[in-house]
Scaffold this active site. Structure first.
Site, mmCIF file in Angstrom:
data_model
loop_
_atom_site.group_PDB
_atom_site.id
_atom_site.type_symbol
_atom_site.label_atom_id
_atom_site.label_comp_id
_atom_site.label_asym_id
_atom_site.label_seq_id
_atom_site.Cartn_x
_atom_site.Cartn_y
_atom_site.Cartn_z
ATOM 1 N N ASP A 1 2.459 -38.673 -24.915
ATOM 2 C CA ASP A 1 2.530 -37.278 -25.318
ATOM 3 C C ASP A 1 3.662 -37.139 -26.342
ATOM 4 O O ASP A 1 4.419 -38.068 -26.576
ATOM 5 C CB ASP A 1 2.624 -36.330 -24.122
ATOM 6 N N ASP B 1 10.957 -16.689 -19.694
ATOM 7 C CA ASP B 1 10.353 -17.966 -20.083
ATOM 8 C C ASP B 1 11.368 -19.073 -19.837
ATOM 9 O O ASP B 1 12.273 -19.294 -20.633
ATOM 10 C CB ASP B 1 9.952 -17.895 -21.561
ATOM 11 N N PHE C 1 4.360 -18.935 -19.484
ATOM 12 C CA PHE C 1 3.675 -19.871 -20.372
ATOM 13 C C PHE C 1 2.760 -20.786 -19.562
ATOM 14 O O PHE C 1 3.098 -21.218 -18.477
ATOM 15 C CB PHE C 1 4.707 -20.724 -21.119
ATOM 16 N N ALA D 1 -0.089 -24.183 -20.248
ATOM 17 C CA ALA D 1 -0.599 -25.120 -21.252
ATOM 18 C C ALA D 1 -1.995 -24.701 -21.706
ATOM 19 O O ALA D 1 -2.449 -25.094 -22.767
ATOM 20 C CB ALA D 1 -0.622 -26.532 -20.684
ATOM 21 N N THR E 1 -3.237 -21.288 -21.887
ATOM 22 C CA THR E 1 -3.215 -20.112 -22.771
ATOM 23 C C THR E 1 -2.363 -20.364 -24.008
ATOM 24 O O THR E 1 -2.556 -19.739 -25.041
ATOM 25 C CB THR E 1 -2.624 -18.892 -22.047
ATOM 26 N N MET F 1 0.484 -19.399 -24.537
ATOM 27 C CA MET F 1 1.252 -18.200 -24.877
ATOM 28 C C MET F 1 2.129 -17.836 -23.692
ATOM 29 O O MET F 1 1.868 -18.224 -22.561
ATOM 30 C CB MET F 1 0.302 -17.019 -25.142
ATOM 31 N N LYS G 1 4.142 -14.465 -27.478
ATOM 32 C CA LYS G 1 4.477 -15.488 -28.462
ATOM 33 C C LYS G 1 3.727 -16.749 -28.057
ATOM 34 O O LYS G 1 3.414 -16.949 -26.883
ATOM 35 C CB LYS G 1 5.989 -15.744 -28.493
ATOM 36 N N ASP H 1 5.445 -36.938 -19.263
ATOM 37 C CA ASP H 1 6.475 -36.374 -18.391
ATOM 38 C C ASP H 1 6.100 -35.010 -17.837
ATOM 39 O O ASP H 1 6.718 -34.529 -16.913
ATOM 40 C CB ASP H 1 7.798 -36.268 -19.156
ATOM 41 N N ASP I 1 0.473 -33.546 -18.007
ATOM 42 C CA ASP I 1 0.095 -34.948 -18.219
ATOM 43 C C ASP I 1 -0.398 -35.591 -16.924
ATOM 44 O O ASP I 1 -0.943 -36.702 -16.950
ATOM 45 C CB ASP I 1 1.301 -35.766 -18.716
HETATM 46 N N1 LIG Z 1 7.405 -21.349 -23.996
HETATM 47 C C1 LIG Z 1 6.335 -21.205 -24.762
HETATM 48 N N2 LIG Z 1 5.842 -19.978 -24.989
HETATM 49 C C2 LIG Z 1 4.753 -19.825 -25.748
HETATM 50 N N3 LIG Z 1 4.090 -20.808 -26.323
HETATM 51 C C3 LIG Z 1 4.534 -22.061 -26.138
HETATM 52 C C4 LIG Z 1 5.673 -22.321 -25.357
HETATM 53 N N4 LIG Z 1 5.869 -23.655 -25.329
HETATM 54 C C5 LIG Z 1 4.897 -24.182 -26.073
HETATM 55 N N5 LIG Z 1 4.083 -23.246 -26.557
HETATM 56 C C6 LIG Z 1 2.886 -23.454 -27.376
HETATM 57 O O1 LIG Z 1 1.925 -24.190 -26.622
HETATM 58 C C7 LIG Z 1 1.594 -25.402 -27.273
HETATM 59 C C8 LIG Z 1 1.377 -26.492 -26.260
HETATM 60 O O2 LIG Z 1 2.623 -26.807 -25.703
HETATM 61 P P1 LIG Z 1 2.837 -27.872 -24.583
HETATM 62 O O3 LIG Z 1 4.282 -28.100 -24.426
HETATM 63 O O4 LIG Z 1 2.034 -27.541 -23.394
HETATM 64 O O5 LIG Z 1 2.202 -29.163 -25.254
HETATM 65 P P2 LIG Z 1 1.880 -30.529 -24.546
HETATM 66 O O6 LIG Z 1 0.432 -30.612 -24.280
HETATM 67 O O7 LIG Z 1 2.804 -30.748 -23.433
HETATM 68 O O8 LIG Z 1 2.158 -31.535 -25.698
HETATM 69 P P3 LIG Z 1 3.448 -32.333 -25.968
HETATM 70 O O9 LIG Z 1 4.343 -32.272 -24.790
HETATM 71 O O10 LIG Z 1 2.978 -33.684 -26.288
HETATM 72 O O11 LIG Z 1 4.008 -31.673 -27.183
HETATM 73 C C9 LIG Z 1 2.729 -25.659 -28.222
HETATM 74 O O12 LIG Z 1 2.317 -26.337 -29.351
HETATM 75 C C10 LIG Z 1 3.209 -24.263 -28.605
HETATM 76 O O13 LIG Z 1 2.436 -23.764 -29.656
HETATM 77 MG MG LIG Z 2 4.479 -31.952 -22.721
#
Ligand SMILES: Nc1ncnc2c1ncn2[C@@H]1O[C@H](COP(=O)(O)OP(=O)(O)OP(=O)(O)O)[C@@H](O)[C@H]1O
Ligand SMILES: [Mg+2]
Ligand SMILES: [K+]
Length: 716
Positions: free
Chosen positions: A330, A367, A401, A403, A405, A407, A424, A551, A555
């Protein structure tokens, strides 16, 4: 009261800041990799393993032990120097084999001891009715023994205290000393919300305070599992090991039949053999060397991982690591440092910057992700915006937040009935949110966020829906940095024939920029947890072995599905539970070493099996002429080594057969040297070295032993 969401992170290095090529501290290596003293120390354990219950697990050894009983009985009936010497050396053969296993296990036992010392009984401060937003100063606590904690209890841990149980941080951020588990003295940051929320019982909070939700039952903690693992208590044979064991058992049965049917033929030729000679022949023919060393090789493989601070929960995973084709990683926290921080607010045309900052902060108040916290900090530091006071947000509802949505935000209600929604998140999701509510999105929203993304940063769009209607206000610029030296490490993986694929929930532009900078072979963006899982399944269907490092809780399904799932120790408990390995150093490129150790395990086993089978040939040439030269003088031609006498020849073969086990224990534990090369080259080289070596070496060894013992009266 609202929690102080803008607490500053204590100043300690984040785990990602460690250069990947830093030499790891190898805990049990202080006395050198192989300490001959271990042989002596493990001797009592080797004797204990003479118990029939232990012996039946190893068919080759069981046959040797049965032979030892037979020769001992016949030595009692027909005592002679020869029968006694053979009996003693047969018993020694079994004991040396046990010694190999005992030494391999002994190293882990010492480590388990030091872990046990670290695991102290502590008193925990359990919080009654804790929920997010509770004022900790006024929270009700009760002192309970750590062993009485239940799943999902909340505990408060202050600076200087031991964390009483494994868990996830649900509130706060602190520097934690994890040296009891990882052996690494530099403190690490543990914080709520993000992918660094997992804490391990037995580690110490150094600064600040944390609220931890308990995730393990007493007796099932990470430390308990670690102890069981290094002790080898839970070691199960791997499928390959079982297959090899069956092969060795089959060979043994064949040779038992050969030796048993030899006697009538020998009798017919008036050369009936004594029990002692027949047993000696059998023991030299069966693959005793590999039979003796097989389990030590497996244990040592696990142990070599522990030396590199990797805990492998299954031996099968270690073997799979030796054959991995694809590595999935990741992005955030694995390829990048993982402390994605807000560095700028970019308002859309016509939007007041302060208004954007205010909305961004409001949407991030609850958040608890590192991203969210960094937004609150930026709003406060750059614009002097304070979080609203208690009561002001009484009617607010926080949107966490997720993964899926992508948002997070807040819904605020005023007494006059007015409502204001703030969100956001990822650009596509936020634009969709505005458009569904009937708002129009100016083209700059996407253009500007794309340009931020193309630089490798993550853009978060901020939108509101209030009395002025739904609209995008602007963009939060989240910066993340690719870890040092990671490019070289990926190049190394490529040389080993492993394809690296980055999978991330982030947008394709950010993903591409980071993928290019880090030098991965491929990437998958906008990935949901389901997508990650599906990608692994797809690779596996093609017959490939897949490794995954991650992590986050998102995942976890993928980590569980992967053949080798390496969870970062900094990660969430869910990720650590799901994987079959945990890297205590939380270094994603550790997989290079894991693969090396896996390959080394496979090569070592192959090399020693080859050696074991070829080194029996010389013993055959020692014993067969000795058995029959009396009746077939022509067989003397087979006495290639010119051995002194039939009894000295047989005795030398048996002594060599026993000593070679001890001689190979260091190699079995250390592993055959591994250099990155194609499997074909490795096989050819090993056949040459260990096959030829196995063929030639015993001729010399047996001859030398023969020269020595032929001076002993009764054997010469
Ligand atoms: N706290 C948050 N509030 C709103 N949106 C967020 C927040 N954190 C991340 N995002 C959005 O959600 C998307 C996915 O984030 P996430 O951390 O779940 O990715 P991931 O699948 O874990 O990938 P990786 O860890 O490899 O970057 C991000 O690219 C960002 O646009
Ligand atoms: Mg991640
Ligand atoms: K043998």
């Amino acid at each position: 009261m609202l929690p102080a969401a803008s607490q500053q992170a204590p100043t300690a290095p984040t785990p990602g800041e460690r250069p990947p090529d830093r030499p790891y501290r190898r805990r049990s290596q202080q006395g050198g990799f192989f300490d001959p003293v271990q042989l002596v120390k493990s001797f009592p354990e080797a004797l204990r393993k003479l118990h029939p219950r232990a012996l039946v697990k190893n068919p080759v050894l069981f046959v040797v032990a049965a032979g030892s009983v037979l020769t001992t009985l016949s030595a009692l009936i027909h005592p002679s120097v020869f029968t006694w010497v053979i009996s003693i050396w047969l018993w020694l053969t079994v004991i040396f084999a046990n010694l190999a296993e005992a030494v391999a296990e002994g190293r882990g036992k010492a480590q388990a001891e030091s872990l046990r010392r670290a695991r102290m009984d502590t008193v925990a401060l359990r919080l009654r009715h804790w929920r997010y937003g509770t004022d900790l100063a006024r929270a009700e606590t009760e002192a309970v023994a750590a062993t009485d904690l239940r799943l999902f209890d909340f505990v408060l841990v202050e600076a200087g205290e031991l964390i009483p149980s494994d868990g996830d941080v649900v509130y706060g951020i602190a520097a934690v000393d994890e040296s009891a588990v990882t052996g690494e003295s530099a403190p690490v940051i543990r914080e709520s919300g993000g992918d660094r929320s997992g804490v391990t019982g037995g580690t110490t909070v150094l600064s600040d305070r944390l609220v931890v939700r308990v995730t393990s039952r007493p007796g099932h903690s990470f430390m308990d599992r670690m102890i069981a693992l290094v002790e080898g208590a839970r070691r199960q044979k791997t499928p390959n090991e079982i297959a090899l064991n069956i092969l060795l058992a089959a060979l043994t049965i064949v040779f038992v039949l050969v030796v048993v049917t030899l006697q009538p033929m020998a009798a017919f030729a008036h050369a009936a053999q004594s029990t002692t000679v027949l047993v000696a022949l059998l023991v030299t023919l069966i693959p005793t060397t590999i039979g003796a060393l097989l389990s030590a090789i497996g244990i040592a493989g696990m142990d070599r991982l522990v030396q590199r601070n990797v805990l492998a929960m299954s031996g099968r995973a270690v073997e799979a690591a030796g054959d991995v084709n694809t590595l999935l990683l990741d992005k955030t926290g694995t390829i990048t440092l993982g402390n994605r921080e807000a560095t700028a607010f970019v308002p859309l045309p016509g939007v007041d910057e302060l208004m954007l900052a205010d909305a961004a902060q409001l949407s991030s108040l609850s958040d608890e992700t590192p991203e969210g916290r960094s937004v609150v900090v930026l709003a406060k530091e750059r614009y002097g915006l304070r979080a609203p006071a208690e009561g002001e947000l009484a009617h607010a509802q926080f949107v966490e937040f997720s993964a899926r949505t992508r948002m997070s935000g807040i819904d605020m209600r005023w007494d006059n009935g007015a409502v204001c929604h703030i969100r956001k998140g990822a650009a596509a999701q936020v634009i969709n949110w505005v458009e569904i509510r009937g708002g129009a999105v100016p083209s700059q929203a996407l253009l500007w966020s794309d340009s931020i993304a193309s630089s490798g940063a993550t853009p978060l769009l901020v939108a509101v829906h209030d009395w002025d209607g739904p609209r995008v206000l602007g963009i939060i610029h989240l910066k993340d940095v690719v870890k040092d030296g990671i490019r070289e490490r990926f190049a190394e993986l490529r040389r080993m024939g492993i394809r690296t694929v980055m999978i991330t929930g982030d947008n394709p532009l950010t993903a591409k920029a980071i993928a290019d900078e880090a030098g991965v072979d491929d990437f998958l963006a906008d990935a949901t947890p389901e997508d990650k899982l599906a990608l692994i399944k797809r690779e596996q269907e093609g017959g490939k072995l897949v490794a995954m490092t991650g992590d986050g809780t998102n995942d976890a399904p993928a980590l569980a599905q992967a053949d080798v799932g390496v969870a970062m120790n900094t990660g969430t408990s869910a990720a650590k539970e799901a994987g079959n390995m945990v890297d205590l150093d939380s270094n994603p490129t550790k997989l290079i070493e894991i693969v090396e150790i896996g390959k080394q395990l496979l090569i070592t086993r192959g090399a020693l099996t080859t050696f074991s089978i070829t080194n029996d040939v010389a013993k055959y040439f020692a014993i067969i002429p000795a058995m029959f030269t009396g009746v077939y003088p022509g067989l003397e031609a087979l006495n290639l080594m010119g051995l002194h006498s039939p009894t000295s020849a047989i005795t030398s073969a048996i002594i060599f057969n026993a000593l070679i086990i001890v001689a190979l224990i260091p190699l079995a534990l250390r592993g055959v040297r591994y250099t990155p090369a194609s499997a074909h080259d490795l096989l050819r080289r090993n056949l040459a070295v260990y096959g030829l070596g196995g063929l030639v070496f015993p001729f010399i060894g047996i001859k030398l032993i023969d020269l020595l013992i032929s001076t002993i009266p009764g054997l010469g």
